[in-house]
Scaffold this active site. Structure first.
Site, PDB file in Angstrom:
ATOM      1  N   LYS A  23     -15.142  -3.202 -37.407  1.00 52.07           N
ATOM      2  CA  LYS A  23     -16.582  -3.168 -37.710  1.00 52.07           C
ATOM      3  C   LYS A  23     -17.383  -3.419 -36.441  1.00 52.07           C
ATOM      4  O   LYS A  23     -17.367  -4.509 -35.886  1.00 52.07           O
ATOM      5  CB  LYS A  23     -16.957  -4.236 -38.742  1.00 52.07           C
ATOM      6  N   GLY A  50     -17.805 -12.808 -30.954  1.00 55.73           N
ATOM      7  CA  GLY A  50     -19.204 -12.984 -31.328  1.00 55.73           C
ATOM      8  C   GLY A  50     -19.604 -14.443 -31.201  1.00 55.73           C
ATOM      9  O   GLY A  50     -19.034 -15.183 -30.396  1.00 55.73           O
ATOM     10  N   SER A  51     -20.559 -14.845 -32.014  1.00 58.26           N
ATOM     11  CA  SER A  51     -21.108 -16.191 -31.881  1.00 58.26           C
ATOM     12  C   SER A  51     -20.135 -17.247 -32.410  1.00 58.26           C
ATOM     13  O   SER A  51     -19.328 -16.977 -33.300  1.00 58.26           O
ATOM     14  CB  SER A  51     -22.424 -16.286 -32.642  1.00 58.26           C
ATOM     15  N   THR A  52     -20.244 -18.444 -31.865  1.00 56.06           N
ATOM     16  CA  THR A  52     -19.385 -19.548 -32.315  1.00 56.06           C
ATOM     17  C   THR A  52     -19.647 -19.857 -33.781  1.00 56.06           C
ATOM     18  O   THR A  52     -18.720 -20.170 -34.535  1.00 56.06           O
ATOM     19  CB  THR A  52     -19.636 -20.782 -31.423  1.00 56.06           C
ATOM     20  N   GLU A  53     -20.903 -19.716 -34.186  1.00 60.68           N
ATOM     21  CA  GLU A  53     -21.257 -20.010 -35.579  1.00 60.68           C
ATOM     22  C   GLU A  53     -20.478 -19.113 -36.551  1.00 60.68           C
ATOM     23  O   GLU A  53     -19.849 -19.601 -37.503  1.00 60.68           O
ATOM     24  CB  GLU A  53     -22.755 -19.760 -35.729  1.00 60.68           C
ATOM     25  N   GLY A  92     -17.814 -17.351 -35.798  1.00 61.38           N
ATOM     26  CA  GLY A  92     -16.388 -17.618 -35.576  1.00 61.38           C
ATOM     27  C   GLY A  92     -15.901 -18.784 -36.414  1.00 61.38           C
ATOM     28  O   GLY A  92     -14.818 -18.740 -37.018  1.00 61.38           O
ATOM     29  N   GLU A 128     -12.916 -15.025 -30.148  1.00 65.30           N
ATOM     30  CA  GLU A 128     -13.478 -14.979 -28.788  1.00 65.30           C
ATOM     31  C   GLU A 128     -14.955 -15.307 -28.944  1.00 65.30           C
ATOM     32  O   GLU A 128     -15.723 -14.448 -29.377  1.00 65.30           O
ATOM     33  CB  GLU A 128     -13.294 -13.533 -28.317  1.00 65.30           C
ATOM     34  N   CYS A 172     -20.686 -13.326 -22.802  1.00 66.31           N
ATOM     35  CA  CYS A 172     -20.185 -14.629 -23.271  1.00 66.31           C
ATOM     36  C   CYS A 172     -19.721 -15.492 -22.105  1.00 66.31           C
ATOM     37  O   CYS A 172     -19.820 -16.712 -22.158  1.00 66.31           O
ATOM     38  CB  CYS A 172     -19.081 -14.441 -24.296  1.00 66.31           C
ATOM     39  N   GLU A 188     -26.181 -21.464 -25.563  1.00 65.35           N
ATOM     40  CA  GLU A 188     -26.041 -20.110 -25.040  1.00 65.35           C
ATOM     41  C   GLU A 188     -27.373 -19.369 -25.247  1.00 65.35           C
ATOM     42  O   GLU A 188     -27.765 -19.116 -26.385  1.00 65.35           O
ATOM     43  CB  GLU A 188     -24.914 -19.421 -25.818  1.00 65.35           C
TER      44      GLU A 188
HETATM   45  P1  NDP Z   1     -22.728 -12.517 -34.495  1.00 68.17           P
HETATM   46  O1  NDP Z   1     -21.637 -13.450 -34.161  1.00 68.17           O
HETATM   47  O2  NDP Z   1     -23.476 -12.689 -35.760  1.00 68.17           O
HETATM   48  O3  NDP Z   1     -22.178 -11.004 -34.488  1.00 68.17           O
HETATM   49  C1  NDP Z   1     -20.904 -10.598 -34.046  1.00 68.17           C
HETATM   50  C2  NDP Z   1     -20.278  -9.644 -35.059  1.00 68.17           C
HETATM   51  O4  NDP Z   1     -19.966 -10.351 -36.273  1.00 68.17           O
HETATM   52  C3  NDP Z   1     -21.191  -8.511 -35.484  1.00 68.17           C
HETATM   53  O5  NDP Z   1     -20.417  -7.348 -35.720  1.00 68.17           O
HETATM   54  C4  NDP Z   1     -21.775  -9.044 -36.772  1.00 68.17           C
HETATM   55  O6  NDP Z   1     -22.270  -8.031 -37.602  1.00 68.17           O
HETATM   56  C5  NDP Z   1     -20.574  -9.719 -37.389  1.00 68.17           C
HETATM   57  N1  NDP Z   1     -20.875 -10.751 -38.394  1.00 68.17           N
HETATM   58  C6  NDP Z   1     -22.046 -11.388 -38.624  1.00 68.17           C
HETATM   59  N2  NDP Z   1     -21.911 -12.300 -39.622  1.00 68.17           N
HETATM   60  C7  NDP Z   1     -20.619 -12.221 -40.026  1.00 68.17           C
HETATM   61  C8  NDP Z   1     -19.835 -12.908 -41.011  1.00 68.17           C
HETATM   62  N3  NDP Z   1     -20.363 -13.872 -41.754  1.00 68.17           N
HETATM   63  N4  NDP Z   1     -18.536 -12.590 -41.152  1.00 68.17           N
HETATM   64  C9  NDP Z   1     -17.977 -11.640 -40.369  1.00 68.17           C
HETATM   65  N5  NDP Z   1     -18.644 -10.948 -39.428  1.00 68.17           N
HETATM   66  C10 NDP Z   1     -19.952 -11.236 -39.245  1.00 68.17           C
HETATM   67  O7  NDP Z   1     -23.740 -12.476 -33.306  1.00 68.17           O
HETATM   68  P2  NDP Z   1     -25.277 -12.005 -33.356  1.00 68.17           P
HETATM   69  O8  NDP Z   1     -25.294 -10.580 -33.054  1.00 68.17           O
HETATM   70  O9  NDP Z   1     -25.972 -12.442 -34.598  1.00 68.17           O
HETATM   71  O10 NDP Z   1     -25.872 -12.838 -32.158  1.00 68.17           O
HETATM   72  C11 NDP Z   1     -26.258 -14.196 -32.369  1.00 68.17           C
HETATM   73  C12 NDP Z   1     -25.968 -14.996 -31.143  1.00 68.17           C
HETATM   74  O11 NDP Z   1     -24.577 -15.055 -30.943  1.00 68.17           O
HETATM   75  C13 NDP Z   1     -26.490 -14.374 -29.866  1.00 68.17           C
HETATM   76  O12 NDP Z   1     -27.800 -14.679 -29.669  1.00 68.17           O
HETATM   77  C14 NDP Z   1     -25.576 -14.950 -28.844  1.00 68.17           C
HETATM   78  O13 NDP Z   1     -26.042 -16.218 -28.466  1.00 68.17           O
HETATM   79  C15 NDP Z   1     -24.281 -15.085 -29.574  1.00 68.17           C
HETATM   80  N6  NDP Z   1     -23.350 -13.984 -29.292  1.00 68.17           N
HETATM   81  C16 NDP Z   1     -22.273 -14.256 -28.538  1.00 68.17           C
HETATM   82  C17 NDP Z   1     -21.382 -13.256 -28.230  1.00 68.17           C
HETATM   83  C18 NDP Z   1     -20.225 -13.561 -27.396  1.00 68.17           C
HETATM   84  O14 NDP Z   1     -19.497 -12.645 -27.016  1.00 68.17           O
HETATM   85  N7  NDP Z   1     -19.987 -14.803 -27.089  1.00 68.17           N
HETATM   86  C19 NDP Z   1     -21.554 -11.875 -28.672  1.00 68.17           C
HETATM   87  C20 NDP Z   1     -22.698 -11.696 -29.538  1.00 68.17           C
HETATM   88  C21 NDP Z   1     -23.542 -12.728 -29.801  1.00 68.17           C
HETATM   89  P3  NDP Z   1     -23.785  -7.503 -37.423  1.00 68.17           P
HETATM   90  O15 NDP Z   1     -24.037  -7.244 -35.992  1.00 68.17           O
HETATM   91  O16 NDP Z   1     -23.738  -6.240 -38.161  1.00 68.17           O
HETATM   92  O17 NDP Z   1     -24.657  -8.566 -37.990  1.00 68.17           O
END
Ligand code: NDP
Length: 485
Positions: free
Chosen positions: A187, A239-242, A244, A261, A295, A392
């Site tokens: 996804k 993606g985000s720690t939250e 994750g 990651e 990240c 971050e």
């Molecule tokens: P997210 O962690 O929400 O997004 C990463 C991926 O996870 C996207 O494909 C997202 O889908 C998907 N996702 C969202 N919610 C869920 C869930 N509950 N279960 C499974 N998958 C999910 O990052 P955001 O794009 O919302 O960014 C928020 C913050 O996170 C940023 O401002 C940044 O600080 C941080 N971030 C960090 C990254 C890193 O590599 N460390 C990368 C991206 C963000 P969708 O995009 O369709 O919502």
């Protein structure tokens, strides 16, 4: 200092053919979403609507997982490593042949400068496929299971990726999974689905057996449905720690494996014996590459007190030459912020930085009227307790702190819930080795920053996640010595 003006050098977008709408890629075909819902993806530099993207429902996720399971049982899980390698080599070559198309599309959908998508994202993504193609027939000689028998694939892998490096993250996920004999359901992020959908076309072009790669577009709920699906054997998330943490909670107590990651707040540490001009380039690359949407970005600059003024004055002068604007212009250094939501977060945290007493500075720069933009920004006089030193920002915002001794640099660098990367700038090799040993970070760059290679494992400590991607260590996350599913 007089600024040298560049004539516009826009890359043509004629090479890309963006469809008005896209379906889901399931079982080797583009299909309609069961719910019929869709969302729009836009160009963050202009707010132009690019395409209508299907929103996958729970039913679609189930269809995709079933297609992946069928392909795993029927074809891919039984295929010899040498034959899997041939498909991966074919995909890598097609990606190289279509590299310009991928780069332009990535820049339009993401907002990153064309020189980065053209010279970094896409070549590295292809390199990941080449590298893992080479491993596919050698896995049993790689010592992956620690003597516990021949490595076997895990089965069906669910992969959820972010928007900051859409194609590169796809490659980090899909290439090792396929090399090891797994099938995948991936996804992409809601704001950057287009290159993943172009990759689906590449899978068709490469005659990859249907169902080996499935790409389902949607928002967070789609990702969540994938993580909750009972027939997924492993989850790979960036993606985000939250999110994750939410995924780790969802799969706790199940048989699912995971690699996570997550975020980072890397210290980029400059000692007084460092080559200062070179370090300034490394600082700029560390935090302003990809608009700081990285990240492992060097978002906390730790400068030895005796060279603080010199470093900051050279840094400010250098930032005066950074060109912000049209991401398709080959001269652009800093492109658009990926989304309105991300711009809000950057603005909010920067306002907090000022309110907490740090000193804010940006070079004079004209930002385009439309789209999402933020100037390169430096905060000095930052304290360890400030939110901009702890959280971050994920944007082009640098927080500067100082230190006097190596011990103090280590203590400050490690004073974060994260542990993804760090940088050390010094003339002394012994100090580099000592620092690398002390820093709680998955990657430590010495006299450089943001260097990536498919052969090198990448991953975090603490709240930056677990598991490694890339290199031999990355393969470990996609094999088992155990049962035959
Ligand atoms: P997210 O962690 O929400 O997004 C990463 C991926 O996870 C996207 O494909 C997202 O889908 C998907 N996702 C969202 N919610 C869920 C869930 N509950 N279960 C499974 N998958 C999910 O990052 P955001 O794009 O919302 O960014 C928020 C913050 O996170 C940023 O401002 C940044 O600080 C941080 N971030 C960090 C990254 C890193 O590599 N460390 C990368 C991206 C963000 P969708 O995009 O369709 O919502």
């Amino acid at each position: 200092m007089a600024k040298f003006e560049y004539a516009p050098a826009p890359e043509s977008r004629a090479i890309v053919d963006i469809h008005s709408s896209y379906g889901l890629f399931i079982g080797g075909e583009f299909v309609e979403s069961a719910g019929g819902g869709s969302f729009k993806t836009i160009n963050p530099a202009t707010e132009e609507v690019l395409a209508d993207i299907s929103e996958a429902t729970t039913e679609d996720v189930d269809r995709a997982v079933k297609a992946a399971r069928t392909a795993y049982r029927g074809v891919w899980g039984r295929m010899s490593g040498a034959d899997r390698g041939k498909y991966l080599f074919r995909i890598a070559r097609i990606m190289q042949e279509r590299a310009r198309e991928f780069a332009v599309l990535e820049t339009i959908d993401n907002g990153k400068p064309i020189k980065e998508s053209r010279d970094v994202d896409i070549p590295l993504a292809a390199a990941h496929f080449f590298y893992h193609a080479g491993w596919a027939d050698k896995l049993e000689h790689a010592g992956l299971t620690g003597g516990g028998g021949a490595p076997r694939p895990l089965g069906v892998v669910g992969q959820v990726i972010p928007w900051n490096f859409p194609m590169l993250m796809l490659a980090w996920k899909i290439a090792p999974a396929l090399a090891c004999g797994n099938t995948v359901v991936l996804k992409p992020a809601e704001t950057t689905p287009l290159t993943a959908l172009l990759f689906a076309e590449v899978c068709q072009q490469a005659d990859l057996p249907p169902g080996v790669v499935n790409i389902i577009t949607g928002a967070g709920a789609t990702g969540q449905a994938l993580t909750e699906h009972p027939d997924v054997d492993k989850l790979a998330f960036t993606g985000s720690t939250e999110v994750g943490k939410a995924i780790a909670r969802t799969i706790a107590g199940t048989r699912k494996k995971a690699t996570l990651e997550l975020g980072g707040k890397a210290a980029n540490i400059v000692f007084d014996d460092a080559p200062i001009d070179q370090a300034v380039e490394g600082i700029v690359n560390g935090i302003f590459f990809n608009q700081g949407h990285v990240c492992c970005a060097g978002s906390r600059l730790l400068v030895q007190e005796s060279v603080h003024d010199e470093v900051i004055s050279k840094l400010k002068r250098r930032l005066g030459t950074v060109r912000v604007g049209d991401p398709l212009d080959k001269n652009t250094d800093l492109g658009a912020i990926n989304s309105a939501a991300q711009l809000d977060q950057i603005r909010e945290l920067s306002a907090v930085g000022e309110a907490e007493g740090a000193e804010r500075w940006s070079p004079p720069c004209d930002l385009p009227g439309k789209g999402f933009w933020f100037p390169p920004t430096v905060f000095t006089n930052v304290a360890q307790t400030h939110r901009i030193a702890q959280e971050e920002v994920f944007g082009p915002v640098l927080s500067v702190l100082t230190f006097r001794t190596p011990q103090e640099a280590v203590a400050k660098a490690n004073n974060t819930p994260y542990g993804l990367s760090a940088g050390v700038w010094t003339d002394k090799g012994s100090r580099i080795l000592w620092m690398a040993d002390q820093l709680r970070a998955g990657v430590v760059w010495a006299n450089t920053f943001n260097k990536f290679d498919p052969t090198s494992p990448f991953g975090g400590f603490k709240e930056s996640g677990y598991g490694r991607e890339g290199g031999l260590h990355g393969l470990e996350g996609y094999v088992t010595s155990g049962g035959d599913r």
